[in-house]
Design an enzyme around this catalytic site. Structure first.
Site, PDB file in Angstrom:
ATOM      1  N   ASP A  56      26.173   1.488  16.258  1.00 16.27           N
ATOM      2  CA  ASP A  56      24.763   1.889  16.214  1.00 16.27           C
ATOM      3  C   ASP A  56      24.004   0.739  15.574  1.00 16.27           C
ATOM      4  O   ASP A  56      24.156   0.481  14.378  1.00 16.27           O
ATOM      5  CB  ASP A  56      24.631   3.174  15.390  1.00 16.27           C
ATOM      6  CG  ASP A  56      23.182   3.658  15.248  1.00 16.27           C
ATOM      7  OD1 ASP A  56      22.262   2.837  15.402  1.00 16.27           O
ATOM      8  OD2 ASP A  56      22.992   4.857  14.965  1.00 16.27           O
ATOM      9  N   LYS A  76      12.973   4.334  17.108  1.00 17.25           N
ATOM     10  CA  LYS A  76      12.667   3.338  16.085  1.00 17.25           C
ATOM     11  C   LYS A  76      12.120   2.073  16.749  1.00 17.25           C
ATOM     12  O   LYS A  76      11.102   2.143  17.405  1.00 17.25           O
ATOM     13  CB  LYS A  76      13.923   3.075  15.235  1.00 17.25           C
ATOM     14  CG  LYS A  76      14.696   4.351  14.860  1.00 17.25           C
ATOM     15  CD  LYS A  76      13.938   5.309  13.969  1.00 17.25           C
ATOM     16  CE  LYS A  76      14.584   6.687  13.856  1.00 17.25           C
ATOM     17  NZ  LYS A  76      15.982   6.721  13.469  1.00 17.25           N
ATOM     18  N   TYR A 127      24.116   7.135   9.737  1.00 17.83           N
ATOM     19  CA  TYR A 127      22.990   8.061   9.727  1.00 17.83           C
ATOM     20  C   TYR A 127      23.497   9.473   9.374  1.00 17.83           C
ATOM     21  O   TYR A 127      24.548   9.893   9.878  1.00 17.83           O
ATOM     22  CB  TYR A 127      22.365   8.025  11.120  1.00 17.83           C
ATOM     23  CG  TYR A 127      21.141   8.867  11.279  1.00 17.83           C
ATOM     24  CD1 TYR A 127      19.939   8.508  10.692  1.00 17.83           C
ATOM     25  CD2 TYR A 127      21.179  10.026  12.052  1.00 17.83           C
ATOM     26  CE1 TYR A 127      18.809   9.288  10.852  1.00 17.83           C
ATOM     27  CE2 TYR A 127      20.051  10.808  12.226  1.00 17.83           C
ATOM     28  CZ  TYR A 127      18.868  10.437  11.619  1.00 17.83           C
ATOM     29  OH  TYR A 127      17.755  11.207  11.777  1.00 17.83           O
ATOM     30  N   ARG A 131      16.927  15.532  34.693  1.00 20.89           N
ATOM     31  CA  ARG A 131      18.072  15.824  33.806  1.00 20.89           C
ATOM     32  C   ARG A 131      19.307  15.005  34.164  1.00 20.89           C
ATOM     33  O   ARG A 131      20.204  14.809  33.340  1.00 20.89           O
ATOM     34  CB  ARG A 131      18.410  17.329  33.811  1.00 20.89           C
ATOM     35  CG  ARG A 131      19.536  17.669  32.814  1.00 20.89           C
ATOM     36  CD  ARG A 131      19.654  19.149  32.502  1.00 20.89           C
ATOM     37  NE  ARG A 131      19.625  19.985  33.678  1.00 20.89           N
ATOM     38  CZ  ARG A 131      20.646  20.170  34.519  1.00 20.89           C
ATOM     39  NH1 ARG A 131      21.811  19.575  34.297  1.00 20.89           N
ATOM     40  NH2 ARG A 131      20.519  20.936  35.578  1.00 20.89           N
TER      41      ARG A 131
HETATM   42  C1  LIG Z   1      17.012   7.685  13.412  1.00 22.43           C
HETATM   43  C2  LIG Z   1      18.402   7.242  13.580  1.00 22.43           C
HETATM   44  C3  LIG Z   1      19.291   7.955  14.388  1.00 22.43           C
HETATM   45  C4  LIG Z   1      18.902   9.261  15.061  1.00 22.43           C
HETATM   46  O1  LIG Z   1      17.904   9.043  16.022  1.00 22.43           O
HETATM   47  P1  LIG Z   1      16.878  10.193  16.508  1.00 22.43           P
HETATM   48  O2  LIG Z   1      16.090   9.468  17.560  1.00 22.43           O
HETATM   49  O3  LIG Z   1      16.095  10.622  15.326  1.00 22.43           O
HETATM   50  O4  LIG Z   1      17.697  11.305  17.074  1.00 22.43           O
HETATM   51  C5  LIG Z   1      20.573   7.450  14.547  1.00 22.43           C
HETATM   52  N1  LIG Z   1      20.966   6.317  13.944  1.00 22.43           N
HETATM   53  C6  LIG Z   1      20.136   5.602  13.145  1.00 22.43           C
HETATM   54  C7  LIG Z   1      20.626   4.355  12.499  1.00 22.43           C
HETATM   55  C8  LIG Z   1      18.830   6.040  12.939  1.00 22.43           C
HETATM   56  O5  LIG Z   1      18.015   5.344  12.140  1.00 22.43           O
END
Ligand SMILES: *Cc1c(COP(=O)(O)O)cnc(C)c1O
Length: 387
Positions: free
Chosen positions: A179, A204, A107, A53
């Site tokens: 992001d 992703k 997102y 953690r």
């Molecule tokens: C999927 C996604 C997130 C969130 O990610 P998780 O792993 O599902 O929590 C944040 N930003 C973007 C651009 C995403 O595609």
């Protein structure tokens, strides 16, 4: 496109090796999985206390070093999801009374986090249209501590230029948080374009195989330490097995992304050239894309994400989705399998049809996450489903 001359090795090599420590002969080539929550502790000291953690499981530490090397940051921290990364990255920057300016094109989970959770913590949030000129400067207050945006943008594949925003954040002495999940560090490294913090949903492209939930924050060492403190206390650390799988996924990041780039380009060109059933194609690699020049200057590849608008609207979209054989209907993105989703039932389900159309996502809009299959097979699949 962007030069990478300052790097000690090419990204393809970094993706395989960075962060590994020299090991003795006879040790395994693959880093072992330490699926343990407890580690023997030295007697008589608090130093070196290890607990997953805290973000210091051996598998997490290895991945963190590799991710920092890929983004070109001083440090990185791995969290249990992209949302965990977004939350802890921003919690480390914002206190009650502070203000954050965020692009409205983020997102859905991140938008809800800001407008529902952060406002209830006494943090002021402005969601703005990132294409409005001078909007960032207009919204700036003396309490503003950060600008948060996503580039490339879901699902329209718009690409926001980071440099002009970074001039403002630098002038005001605040953080630019980006992001760049859609790009991966192979295609875009926001720190090279003036960003201070980079966030990814590792779920992703970074992992890329549809089987790990994870998130990453990259930045300076003192800042990443702050994020790690938030992660520890809010309980957002990853499990060692997730970190181990992610390390395995990262090894092929460079080859995967190059294939995603090539395939999406081929599919986008085919969609744009020949198909009267398709009203519009959104892909930054096409010269017709409004941000093509920005993407060309800022990115090393145009990515695997694209979108099409079917001329026949919602009914045509449903017929088309039922006919696809290789490209499957599922939310999410960034993995080896090609996926298609309809924003009107996922990220933009909370809007009315006309609000969605105003946001550039009319009914009939389909988001494609192009995988690493044969581009010809993907095109044949689209063709048989269209006609
Ligand atoms: C999927 C996604 C997130 C969130 O990610 P998780 O792993 O599902 O929590 C944040 N930003 C973007 C651009 C995403 O595609």
């Amino acid at each position: 496109m962007t030069a990478r001359t300052h790097r000690p090795a090419d990204l393809a090599t970094i993706a395989v090796h960075a962060g590994s420590e020299a090991r003795e002969s006879d040790s395994p080539v693959v880093h072992p999985l330490f699926q343990s929550v407890n580690f023997l502790q030295e007697i008589g000291t608090a130093d070196g206390l290890r607990y997953p953690r805290f973000g210091n499981s051996p598998n997490a530490e290895l991945v963190q070093r590799r991710l920092a090397a890929l983004e070109g940051s001083e440090a990185a921290v791995l969290l249990s999801s992209g949302m965990g990364a977004t939350a802890c990255a921003l919690l480390a920057l914002l206190r009650p009374g502070d203000h954050v300016i965020a692009s409205a094109w983020i997102y859905g989970g991140a938008a809800a986090l800001l407008t529902k959770e952060f406002t209830s913590l006494g943090i002021e949030v402005s969601l703005v249209d990132p294409l409005e000129t001078r909007i960032w400067r207009k919204e700036m207050r003396k309490e503003t501590r950060a600008i948060f945006l996503e580039s490339p943008v879901n699902p329209t594949c718009r690409v926001l230029d980071l440099q002009p925003v970074s001039y403002i954040t630098k002038e005001c002495g605040i953080a630019l948080v980006v992001d760049s999940t859609f790009a991966s560090p192979i295609n875009l490294r926001p720190l090279e374009h003036g960003a201070d913090v980079v966030i990814h949903s590792a779920t992703k492209y970074l992992n890329g195989h549809h089987d790990v939930l994870g998130g990453v924050v990259c930045g300076t060492s003192p800042y990443i330490e702050e994020v790690r403190q938030k992660m520890m206390l809010w309980g957002q650390a990853p499990d060692p097995f997730g970190a181990w799988l992610l390390e395995r996924g990262l090894k092929t990041l460079d080859v995967r992304i190059k294939r995603h780039n090539e395939n999406a380009m081929a599919v986008a060109e085919w969609c744009a050239e020949q198909q009267e059933e398709i009203g519009r194609v959104h892909y930054p690699g096409l010269t017709s894309h409004p941000d093509h020049e920005i993407a060309k200057a800022m990115m090393d590849g145009f990515g695997g994400m694209m979108a099409i608008e079917l001329a026949g609207g919602a009914r045509a979209a449903e017929r088309f989705l039922r006919k696809l054989k290789i490209i499957r209907h599922a939310p999410s993105l960034g993995g080896v399998d090609s996926l298609v989703s309809e924003p009107r039932f996922t990220s933009h389900a909370h809007l009315s049809a006309s609000d969605r159309a105003d946001a550039g996502i009319p009914d009939g809009f389909l988001r494609l996450s192009i995988g690493i299959e044969s581009a010809q097979d993907l095109i044949r699949d689209l063709e048989q489903a269209l006609h």
